[in-house]
Design a protein around this motif. Structure first.
Motif, PDB file in Angstrom:
ATOM      1  N   LEU A   1      -7.333   0.069  11.399  1.00 48.98           N
ATOM      2  CA  LEU A   1      -6.180  -0.463  12.126  1.00 48.98           C
ATOM      3  C   LEU A   1      -5.624   0.611  13.071  1.00 48.98           C
ATOM      4  O   LEU A   1      -5.328   0.339  14.235  1.00 48.98           O
ATOM      5  CB  LEU A   1      -5.090  -0.908  11.148  1.00 48.98           C
ATOM      6  CG  LEU A   1      -3.896  -1.591  11.816  1.00 48.98           C
ATOM      7  CD1 LEU A   1      -4.236  -3.034  12.156  1.00 48.98           C
ATOM      8  CD2 LEU A   1      -2.655  -1.544  10.937  1.00 48.98           C
TER       9      LEU A   1
ATOM     10  N   THR B   1       0.832  -2.052   1.614  1.00 46.61           N
ATOM     11  CA  THR B   1       0.376  -2.552   0.319  1.00 46.61           C
ATOM     12  C   THR B   1       1.531  -2.983  -0.570  1.00 46.61           C
ATOM     13  O   THR B   1       2.628  -2.427  -0.500  1.00 46.61           O
ATOM     14  CB  THR B   1      -0.473  -1.506  -0.435  1.00 46.61           C
ATOM     15  OG1 THR B   1      -0.975  -2.094  -1.625  1.00 46.61           O
ATOM     16  CG2 THR B   1       0.330  -0.271  -0.806  1.00 46.61           C
TER      17      THR B   1
ATOM     18  N   LEU C   1      -6.868   0.220   6.700  1.00 41.79           N
ATOM     19  CA  LEU C   1      -5.745   1.008   7.204  1.00 41.79           C
ATOM     20  C   LEU C   1      -6.177   1.983   8.299  1.00 41.79           C
ATOM     21  O   LEU C   1      -5.538   2.086   9.347  1.00 41.79           O
ATOM     22  CB  LEU C   1      -5.106   1.748   6.024  1.00 41.79           C
ATOM     23  CG  LEU C   1      -3.973   2.707   6.295  1.00 41.79           C
ATOM     24  CD1 LEU C   1      -2.939   2.591   5.179  1.00 41.79           C
ATOM     25  CD2 LEU C   1      -4.459   4.133   6.369  1.00 41.79           C
TER      26      LEU C   1
END
Ligand code: NBG
Length: 826
Positions: A135, A371, A132
């Motif tokens: 990214l 998620t 995460l």
């Protein structure tokens, strides 16, 4: 006539990009910044001198970037709100973006210094857990490269992700003191510091116009100080900023307490305030009850929104056009409290009508879900939330009241639906559902891979998708080809450029496919293999140095690096390794092509099972690597402290990329893409972005195994019994028996019992169900690897056909489908 920066005719020590100019700049920095000469300078001094020299050359684009956002009235900028930005080492990527590697290398050589060694010596800021946060950093890189004006807003943690060391096979965590030697890339902007409140209570009052208003009287105030890191795009002309907030005491020193002799109390406030940005929370641990975590989230969100409102006011634009100035992206639910905070700032702070404020708010925000795991969806007990943010809780109740009114109007009588959609979970303890707040407060919600978005719409957020289908869209993740190919794999990058030219670096999706024409060219294939071998030798050297394990560069490198989690199934991988080992033991004379199985990744400090899996891998490695029957044909190694820097050495060296999560659990994965664009062939399940990668590379260039997401649901519905698999598959049964009987723990039957029992009696992630299929796939992989030409072709095609997985493509998708922004540089 005074000459401005960037004027080539003027020798300017801060802008000159020739080798002699850079040499002079480095020497000047050494002398004037660190107080050294080449004789006295340490490695750190050299690094700083080079870093400041490179930073100087970014400042023209940087200042233009800041002016762009603060001057242009008709510009919409992205505000990317993320609790994590895993930016990785900075020097190499900035040098690449500026295109000054060669003159800088030459300049340093004349000073007896090696640019690569200096780049390799950088200690990276670990301000993220994994995918995460990385990214977010890839997206910052792409926005700067495509010319999308953006500010990344986050937290300047004093301690980032812990450093992982291994003692006797166990993970031991150590504090990450990334700031100890300073961080030359950041510029602290004290003048833009803002105060953030916490706690206290609310009161109502009548304003001058006789309107009932609410005032929040926080109990505590903390100063948020911005630390700005430039993010420069490839080519060096466009620069954005990453603004990370650190917490300081409003009054660092209480003279009252000091004068009355209470020295400790005099600095107490300072210590309490600073704890807010002290440490990054590792994920995969329950958030419940962690009031500090909520404090962190609110702290950075509030400071960021106030920073944006300052820009809006500076531009002289009215507040109800705020959404035309900023598109605010919520990176997961961590910054979701921003929805309530913007409402508070507009309604309480600026006296805007609720309806108008709500229209502005929902036009600003969009939310990315990362998620599907229910335990990872954030919920805050109402009591804890209200204690820290009493006014925000009131605002959330009001948002919810109005929202549920709409729901009830659309679906009269369906109280079950209202309860499921509510921002408040009424089950004990009552809690605020942050994902619901994010969805209701946003005009767009996206998942991060096609399958993930589909599962969001049909399962986790089914009711929201039925209510507002137009909000939901998919943006498949991507990774930056600058860092994860051009920078980390210079040999392959040069080879690619020699065939198709350099345009792939910032036009990856459009250009990289041209490589396909060379997939069967024997000369090109040989070159390709030679590069992979050199990259493997480089990784072996690293493993030898740090682990004392010799890896044979002629072996197939089969790699799984990522956070350690049961759903990612590192234990499935190690069961496979044990099965291969047993096969060798059964018949040591049989042919077995050399295979090196590499692992790397951190486990959350409180995650019992994940830490035990790390121990198991180490113990298995010890037995196999030391067994003369194996004779080095099968080696197992655990690369400690996996981070961006280590990744940059690992991805280029892999032949096989392990992406083996249970279908339906990994939202996207991005490691899969980093391996793929470096020529590793994936062995994986139909999970996350693997599905789309396989479509792109072609099924013959992807090793597929395992249950599909619908099959997982089906098998579970029929009552999944892992023991049945162990009983009927002798290879699996034996592998489990070996662990249980102490074959990898000197006879100790207790140490790994929790793993074996969990697999046999629960196995939530269906390791045993997928084992046979995985082993079958393994045989196909080994067969393919023996056919060198075929495997090289697969490898080349993986690179050539993965153009879609550039984060540039993802950012274009966000620009077009969510932000309504046109990139300035195409
Ligand atoms: C992770 C997912 C990955 C995904 C990254 C980036 C969280 C909460 N989610 O599958 O597990 O690739 O996000 O989207 O860290």
């Amino acid at each position: 006539m005074p000459k401005g920066p960037g004027n080539k005719s003027c020798h300017n020590v801060r802008t000159d990009c020739t080798a002699p100019g850079l040499r002079q700049a480095v020497l000047d920095n050494l002398y004037y910044v660190s107080g050294n000469t080449p004789v006295t300078a340490s490695a750190q001094d050299w690094y700083d001198a080079v870093a400041y020299c490179v930073r100087d050359r970014m400042l023209k684009a940087w200042n233009e970037g800041i002016e762009r956002i603060t001057k242009a009235l008709d510009l919409r900028a992205v505000a990317y709100l993320s609790a994590e930005f895993l930016i990785g080492p900075q020097l190499g990527s900035n040098v690449l973006a500026l295109g000054i590697a060669e003159p800088l290398r030459e300049a340093l050589a004349t000073l007896g210094q090696d640019l690569d060694a200096i780049v390799d010596g950088e200690h990276e800021p670990g301000l993220g857990n994994g995918g995460l946060g990385r990214l977010a950093a890839c997206y910052m890189d792409s926005m700067a490269t495509l010319g999308v004006p953006a500010i990344g807003y986050g937290i300047h943690y004093e301690f980032g992700m812990f450093t992982q060391t291994i003692r006797d096979g166990w993970q031991v965590e150590m504090a990450d003191k990334w700031l100890r030697q300073g961080f030359p890339w950041e510029i602290v902007q004290h003048e833009f510091a803002v105060e953030v409140g916490l706690g206290g209570s609310t009161e109502t009052f009548l304003d001058a116009g006789g309107r009932l208003r609410v005032r929040w009287n926080p109990e505590k105030r903390i100063l948020a100080v911005p630390h700005d890191i430039p993010v420069i795009g490839y080519g060096g002309t466009f620069c954005n900023v990453l603004r990370l907030w650190s917490a300081e005491a409003v009054d660092a020193f209480d003279f009252g307490s000091f004068s009355s002799g209470d020295y400790g109390k005099a600095v107490e406030e300072k210590i309490l305030s600073e704890t807010i940005s002290k440490v990054l929370y590792p994920n995969d641990e329950p958030y419940q009850g962690k009031v500090l975590r909520l404090g962190q989230q609110y702290f950075f969100v509030s400071a960021s929104l106030r920073d944006m409102l300052r820009v809006q006011q500076m531009l002289g634009k009215p507040l109800d056009t705020f959404h035309t100035t900023f598109a605010i992206q919520l990176n997961d639910t961590h910054p979701a409290v921003a929805v309530a905070e913007l409402m508070r700032l507009l309604v309480d702070g600026h006296g805007m009508e609720w309806e108008r404020a709500w229209a502005v708010t929902t036009k600003c925000f969009s939310y990315t879900n990362h998620t599907l795991l229910p335990e990872a969806l954030e919920k805050w007990p109402v009591e804890l939330f209200g204690g820290l943010l009493p006014r925000h809780l009131e605002i959330i109740y009001e948002i919810n009241r109005r929202f549920l009114e709409e729901v009830r109007a659309a679906y009269p009588g369906d109280e079950g639906l209202a309860a499921r959609l509510s921002l408040i979970d009424e089950a004990s303890p009552r809690s605020v559902r942050m994902a619901h707040l994010a969805v209701v407060g946003s005009h767009a919600v996206n998942g991060v891979a096609a399958l993930h978005t589909e599962l969001l719409k049909t399962h986790v957020m089914q009711d929201f998708a039925a209510l507002t289908p137009q909000k939901f869209c998919n943006v498949t993740n991507g990774v930056t080809p600058r860092r994860f190919l051009a920078l980390c794999n210079p040999r392959l990058a040069a080879c690619i450029t020699s065939r198709i030219g350099p345009a792939w670096i910032n036009r990856f999706e459009e250009e990289i496919g041209k490589l396909e024409a060379f997939a069967d060219d024997p000369g090109f294939q040989a070159q390709w293999r030679g590069i992979k071998r050199e990259n493997k030798a480089a990784l072996s050297a690293l493993a030898e140095k740090h682990l004392g394990v010799a890896l044979n560069p002629d072996a197939v490198f089969d790699v799984q690096v990522k956070r350690v989690h049961e759903y990612k199934r590192q234990h499935l991988n190690i069961l496979r390794v044990i099965a291969l080992y047993s096969a060798i033991k059964r018949d040591p004379g049989a042919e077995f092509s050399p295979l090196a199985v590499l692992f790397g990744g951190k486990a959350a400090p409180g995650y019992f099972m994940a830490k035990r899996v790390i121990k198991l891998i180490h113990n298995v490695a010890q037995v196999i690597n030391g067994d003369p029957d194996v004779g080095g044909r099968l080696t197992v190694a655990y690369i400690p402290n996996f981070n961006v820097r280590v990744g940059q050495v690992v991805y280029p060296a892999a032949d096989i990329s392990q992406q083996i999560s249970l279908a339906g659990k990994e939202a996207s994965g991005t490691g899969n893409m980093k391996f793929g664009i470096n020529g590793a062939v994936t062995m994986g399940t139909l999970d996350g972005a693997n599905v789309e990668m396989r479509q792109c590379v072609g099924e013959e260039n992807f090793f597929l195994f395992g249950l599909t997401a619908p099959e997982v649901v089906e098998v579970k519905r029929n009552g999944y019994d892992p023991r049945a698999y162990a009983a009927t598959d002798p290879v699996l049964g034996q592998a489990l028996d070996m662990i249980a009987s102490g074959a990898f723990s000197a006879g100790d039957r207790e140490i790994f019992r929790p793993i074996v029992d969990n697999l046999l009696y629960q196995d939530e992630y269906m390791v045993l169900a997928d084992f046979a299929s995985y082993m079958h796939c393994q045989a196909l992989v080994m067969e393919a690897c023996r056919d060198t030409a075929r495997f090289t072709r697969m490898s080349i095609l993986n690179v050539a056909r993965l153009g879609k997985f550039s984060s540039d493509r993802s950012i274009r998708d966000y620009c077009r489908d969510i932000w309504n922004i046109t990139p300035e540089l195409g």
